[in-house]
Structure formats: C-alpha cells, structure tokens
Scaffold this active site. Structure first.
Site, PDB file in Angstrom:
ATOM      1  N   GLU A 197      -1.965  -9.676  -0.036  1.00 47.76           N
ATOM      2  CA  GLU A 197      -1.032  -8.932  -0.895  1.00 47.76           C
ATOM      3  C   GLU A 197      -1.569  -8.747  -2.310  1.00 47.76           C
ATOM      4  O   GLU A 197      -1.358  -7.708  -2.947  1.00 47.76           O
ATOM      5  CB  GLU A 197       0.324  -9.658  -0.946  1.00 47.76           C
ATOM      6  CG  GLU A 197       1.418  -8.911  -1.658  1.00 47.76           C
ATOM      7  CD  GLU A 197       1.760  -7.583  -0.978  1.00 47.76           C
ATOM      8  OE1 GLU A 197       1.297  -6.548  -1.491  1.00 47.76           O
ATOM      9  OE2 GLU A 197       2.471  -7.567   0.035  1.00 47.76           O
ATOM     10  N   LYS A 227      -9.268  -0.568  -3.375  1.00 47.98           N
ATOM     11  CA  LYS A 227      -7.823  -0.725  -3.124  1.00 47.98           C
ATOM     12  C   LYS A 227      -7.295   0.436  -2.277  1.00 47.98           C
ATOM     13  O   LYS A 227      -6.463   0.243  -1.391  1.00 47.98           O
ATOM     14  CB  LYS A 227      -7.080  -0.804  -4.456  1.00 47.98           C
ATOM     15  CG  LYS A 227      -7.379  -2.090  -5.220  1.00 47.98           C
ATOM     16  CD  LYS A 227      -6.871  -2.020  -6.645  1.00 47.98           C
ATOM     17  CE  LYS A 227      -7.093  -3.335  -7.382  1.00 47.98           C
ATOM     18  NZ  LYS A 227      -6.829  -3.219  -8.827  1.00 47.98           N
TER      19      LYS A 227
HETATM   20  N1  HSE Z   1      -9.446  -5.305 -12.598  1.00 44.58           N
HETATM   21  C1  HSE Z   1      -8.284  -5.059 -11.828  1.00 44.58           C
HETATM   22  C2  HSE Z   1      -7.388  -4.085 -12.559  1.00 44.58           C
HETATM   23  C3  HSE Z   1      -7.554  -6.336 -11.572  1.00 44.58           C
HETATM   24  O1  HSE Z   1      -7.636  -3.814 -13.745  1.00 44.58           O
HETATM   25  O2  HSE Z   1      -6.470  -3.543 -11.954  1.00 44.58           O
HETATM   26  C4  HSE Z   1      -6.442  -6.182 -10.582  1.00 44.58           C
HETATM   27  O3  HSE Z   1      -6.925  -5.938  -9.307  1.00 44.58           O
END
Ligand code: HSE
Ligand code: NAP
Length: 431
Positions: free
Chosen positions: A130, A206
């Site tokens: 998650e 992501k």
């Molecule tokens: N480096 C990532 C961001 C951390 O700035 O969203 C969270 O996944």
C-alpha cells in the site's frame, strides 16, 4: 495470551522511523486490530551507530539486512530501505519461506513485481504494497478490492509529492526550481536520488503498479512513457495561468479498447479541475470506473508518518491473515494488454513557438499544422513588435506522431526561431 507476531524491519530512515514510532505509539490499538501484539524483533540499517530520532533499543539494530531477513522467528518482513538489491533477493527468499512481506519499494515492484508475486505464491505468503503508491492514500486496496465490480477506464494521478511540491512552490510563491527541490529534500519527500522524482521515474513506477491493479494486467516501469519537470520554466507556468490552466506532473493510464496508454509527463489541466487543487506534497488519484463513475482519492503522498500509516495498515492485514491461517491475497494479472506506443497517443497540446514578428508567419505555421491534421483551438501572441515574439497555441486532439512531424517542419520555417515548449493538455471536455 496470544503469541506476539514478530516483525523485522529493513530500513530505519524516513519511513522506517515512522513505522517504528507507530508500532510503539499505537501498540495497544494495533494489537486489537491485528488480533494480538506486534513485536519489533530486529531492524536492519546501513550504519547501526548513526544517531536516530526514534526511541528504539539500540540492541535491535543490525548492519546486516540478510541476517535480519533470514531470521527464522520472523512472521512479517517490512522492507523500507529502497533500491533493487539486496531488497529483491531478500524479499523473494522470505516470501518463498512463507514470511509475509510488506514493502514501500515501488521501484522494486515495478521492475520485479512478477518475480515477487511468483515467490509469494510458492510460499503461500502475502505481498503487501500500500505504501508504494501515493504514500498514505489507500489506493492500492481500493483498486485491488473496493473497485472489483468495475472496469476501470481511466486513471489520472498526481503520485509524486516532490514534483507536486516543486510545481506548487513555483506556481504559488514564484520560488525557483532548485530552492523548491532543496525544500522537498529537507522535508523527506524526495528519493535518495531526487532525479527519480524530477525525471518522472518514480511516478512511472507507481503508474505501472496502479495500472496493473486497475486493468488486471502486468506492466513494468519500462512500459511507461515519461518526461520530467526539469525543462519547465516560470514562463511556462505563467503561460498556463494566462490560459486558465495549471501544470501538474500527471501519471495517466487509459483503456483504449484492448490497448492501454501509460504515460507520465507535465500536463496542463484547467484551473477548476479537481486535480488542480492538489497542492504541495499532497497526492491524488482520479479514477473513472464504468459502474462507479468518477472517484478521487486525496491525501499525503510522501513523508514519514503518512507513509508509515500505509505500512502499518499492511502489517495489520498480514497479521490478520496469519492469525486466520490464510495465505495473503495477491492481486494477479488476469489479462494481457498491449501498451499503445506514445507516437499513437492522442492528446491536445500547448505549443510555445518563438518567431520573428513578420507578416505571414502565423499563416505559415497554421498551414503546416493543418497539413499534418493538427487543428488549432486557440492562439495568443506575446511579446513586443520588432523583437522575437512567442506564439502560444492550444490544439484540438491530435495524434502525437502527426504533431511531432508538424513541429519538425515548423522548426524549419525561416521565420521560426525555436519551438520553445510543448506541453500536453488534459481535462477539458475534448480530452
Ligand atoms: N519521492 C516520493 C515522492 C516519495 O516525492 O512522492 C513517495 O513515494
Ligand atoms: P531513507 O530515508 O533513505 O532510508 C533508508 C533506510 O534503509 C536507512 O535507514 C538505511 O540505513 C537503510 N538501508 C538502505 N540500504 C541498506 C542496506 N543495503 N542495508 C541495510 N540498511 C539499508 O529512505 P525512505 O525515504 O525511508 O524510503 C524507503 C523506501 O520507501 C523506498 O523504497 C522509497 O521509495 C519508499 N517510499 C518513501 C516515501 C517517503 O516519503 N520517503 C514514501 C513512499 C515510499 P541508514 O539509516 O543506516 O542509512
């Protein structure tokens, strides 16, 4: 009394320290929710002697992650150290032994998700992630479970807190790129190598995970087209504002009749679009499902406690599965979906073209665009007479391949000094 479940933690940095803190702060609450106590057994770090801002028995710390992950007493292995190795090997080995794994490591999941899932199936263990997408927002569970009754048709995400923070500071406070990035790093939002944020790689990882869940197919980060925010200037941000838009780094996945678009790039969206109101390190994921319609998930996408919040939810899920004696749920890809090449993607475009202010220049550009099936929706001219001026165009929907061919020809026109900027436009009725 129920035996405590033994938790091993790989990493005690921004996220790991938050996890350790919540395990202590909410020990009773978590025991209730997990069906028994959760015990932090060992913690792997690079340097056990480094001062830490979390109150932890120093004897728990160990400089060897292999020793920690291979401990035969552990029930749940939590990986928040990042990187591919040794995380990949340690997690696969643990999963094959039946140890439930919780990870926030999107880079690893997006590159080696299939291998991790295979290892989890072999060991009958759960693989929970998650925290890997959108920090504290429970979007993984929503896509994997709560939206099972839908065919997801499109997903738009602001899934990188660092770049959203930078763009917000540049837009609202007119702060320069370097200063805004430094602030994001100081606040713990940025990856160890902030180029992963700025160049769109973090958001691409992501998106590969989100699209896999949304469409029930296997995608890797390399399937995702990406362009970062490093080339954006205050002039672009002002131009967007003049057009009633803002610029966001969007992660976009669309179902195109059996093929999918997967892309991360700076995007102009109307200032009244719900995603335009997502500021700072906040993340949001906008999902369109055929049954549910539009949904938007909003929250803190990075930082110590929001990310730890998601990790703890996964630990509790893993603990509940262990207590019930069931193997963890692992969303498995059920379909094969081809990714549409970026050149075949259709979008609207903002174009900034610097030209000599001479009679006929506008007509010459419009003729070239038209010949390549790129139709102009609006145009404004910026600058003084007798000096190079910027012509700012917004197009109707066009195929990227045709737009690129048109721009190559436009760049060769004698009155054209340079193509100063190209930004895709989404979120209006046409998009
Ligand atoms: N480096 C990532 C961001 C951390 O700035 O969203 C969270 O996944
Ligand atoms: P971080 O602050 O750099 O912390 C990494 C931790 O792991 C440190 O404690 C480090 O030890 C330890 N570590 C790294 N490599 C190691 C190795 N080879 N052996 C032993 N220990 C090792 O990283 P973070 O920001 O917490 O991020 C961790 C993970 O969470 C990454 O996958 C990241 O992408 C993901 N994530 C981060 C956020 C966020 O907001 N930061 C949000 C979502 C997901 P030392 O302390 O001794 O250096």
């Amino acid at each position: 009394m129920t035996r405590p479940l033994e938790i091993a933690l790989l990493g005690l940095g921004t996220v790991g320290a938050g996890v350790a803190e919540l395990l202590q702060r909410h020990a009773e609450l978590l025991a209730e929710r997990a069906g028994g106590p959760l015990q932090l057994r060992r913690v792997a770090v690079r340097d056990p002697d480094k001062p830490r801002d979390v109150d932890l028995d120093p004897d728990l710390l160990c400089g060897d992650p292999t020793l920690v992950a291979a401990d035969p007493e552990i029930d749940v292995l939590v990986e928040v150290m990042g990187g591919i190795e040794p995380a990949r090997t340690l997690l696969c080995e643990a999963l094959r032994r039946g140890v439930h794994v919780v990870t926030a490591n999107k880079e690893l999941l997006a590159k080696h998700g299939a291998e991790l899932r295979e290892a989890a199936l072999q060991g009958g263990a759960g693989l929970h992630c998650e925290a890997a997408v959108a920090g504290g927002i429970p979007i993984v569970k929503a896509l994997a479970e709560s939206l099972s009754g839908n065919r997801v048709q499109a997903l738009y995400g602001i899934v990188n807190g660092t770049t959203n923070f930078i763009l917000t500071r540049m837009t609202q406070d007119k702060v320069g790129f370097a200063e805004a990035l430094k602030q994001a790093q100081d606040l713990g939002y940025a990856e160890a190598n902030p180029a992963a944020d700025v160049d769109g790689d973090d958001a691409a990882s992501k998106l590969a995970i989100l699209a896999g869940l949304a469409f029930g197919a296997e995608f890797a980060s390399d399937d995702v087209y990406r362009a970062g925010i490093g080339h954006l200037t205050p002039t672009d941000i002002q131009a967007a504002a003049d057009l009633g838009h803002v610029i966001k780094l969007l992660a976009i996945a669309k179902d195109r009749d059996g093929q999918v678009e997967l892309r991360v790039h700076p995007t102009m969206i109307p200032a009244d679009h719900p995603l335009a109101a997502v500021h700072g390190a906040y993340n949001a994921v906008f999902v369109h499902g055929d049954a549910v319609g539009d949904l938007m998930f909003y929250g803190r996408g990075a930082g110590r406690m929001p990310t730890a919040s998601a990790v703890l939810a996964d630990i509790v899920d893993a603990a509940q599965d262990l207590r019930r004696g069931v193997s963890g749920r692992i969303p498995m890809p059920s379909r094969r979906l081809a990714v549409l090449p970026m050149t075949e993607v259709t979008s609207r475009y903002y174009l900034a073209i610097q030209v000599a202010d001479q009679p006929g220049v506008l007509g010459a550009i419009a003729t070239v665009l038209g010949r390549h099936q790129v139709s102009v929706a609006s145009m404004i001219q910026k600058g003084r007479r007798d000096a190079p001026v910027d012509l700012l165009f917004v197009t109707h929907q066009a195929v990227e391949r045709q737009l690129l061919a048109a721009l190559e020809e436009v760049a060769g026109l004698p009155q054209v000094e340079r193509i100063a900027q190209v930004i895709r436009v989404e979120g209006s009725e046409e998009a």
